[in-house]
Design an enzyme around this catalytic site. Structure first.
Site, PDB file in Angstrom:
ATOM      1  N   CYS A 151       0.827  -1.210   0.000  1.00 15.01           N
ATOM      2  CA  CYS A 151       0.000   0.000   0.000  1.00 15.01           C
ATOM      3  C   CYS A 151       0.860   1.258   0.000  1.00 15.01           C
ATOM      4  O   CYS A 151       0.508   2.258  -0.624  1.00 15.01           O
ATOM      5  CB  CYS A 151      -0.955  -0.023   1.192  1.00 15.01           C
ATOM      6  SG  CYS A 151      -2.057  -1.459   1.162  1.00 15.01           S
ATOM      7  N   THR A 152       1.984   1.198   0.687  1.00 14.41           N
ATOM      8  CA  THR A 152       2.912   2.322   0.692  1.00 14.41           C
ATOM      9  C   THR A 152       3.492   2.523  -0.707  1.00 14.41           C
ATOM     10  O   THR A 152       3.517   3.646  -1.227  1.00 14.41           O
ATOM     11  CB  THR A 152       4.026   2.093   1.730  1.00 14.41           C
ATOM     12  OG1 THR A 152       3.431   2.003   3.029  1.00 14.41           O
ATOM     13  CG2 THR A 152       5.044   3.216   1.705  1.00 14.41           C
TER      14      THR A 152
END
Length: 159
Positions: A50-51
């Site tokens: 997600c980062t």
């Protein structure tokens, strides 16, 4: 909403919705002045995939803006978590909190996933492009992060 290739199957209008967003505001689909809106659903703040996905959308943000496109990330995390994640990663776009899964349900992104041998309910990484009239232009489901943000940018630039 779409066929297996990820292309929209018709002129499907996305139901209006609102969600709290970072920066203290409320996102309303019907209020967006953008030519296109990108909604990318992701499982959880501060996790590796997600980062990376958020950083790719961040790094292409100016190009999305030039294409008349606003980008928003959506997960079930709290606004507080979103504010910290956004500040840490220097995201130039807002994150929307869907803690009650209302919009996740609308887009059908909640799935049973295998995590360390256990079945866990979570968000299937998915992206949707919506035009200024609220019509779904394209969707991607089961997204693999590498190169995805560029693929979305290429799509909106071609419209």
């Amino acid at each position: 909403m779409a066929n297996q290739t990820g292309k929209a199957t018709g002129k499907e209008t996305v139901k209006n919705f609102s969600l709290p967003m970072t920066g203290g505001g409320t996102f309303r689909l019907e209020d967006s002045p953008a030519r296109f809106i990108v909604l990318y659903f992701y499982p959880k703040d501060n996790t590796p995939g997600c980062t990376t996905e958020g950083m790719q959308f961040r790094d292409l943000h100016k190009e999305f803006a030039k294409a008349g496109t606003q980008v928003y990330g959506i997960s079930r995390d709290s606004l507080r978590s979103h504010e910290n994640f956004k500040a840490k990663m220097k995201f130039p776009f807002e994150l929307l909190s869907d803690a009650d899964e209302k919009v996740c349900g609308l887009f059908g992104v909640m799935k049973l996933k295998n995590m360390y041998g256990k079945k866990v309910r979570g968000i299937e990484r998915s992206t949707f492009v919506i035009d200024a009239k609220g019509v779904l232009a394209r969707e991607w489901r089961g997204v693999k992060v590498p190169g995805h943000a560029q693929e979305v940018l290429d799509f909106v630039k071609a419209l």
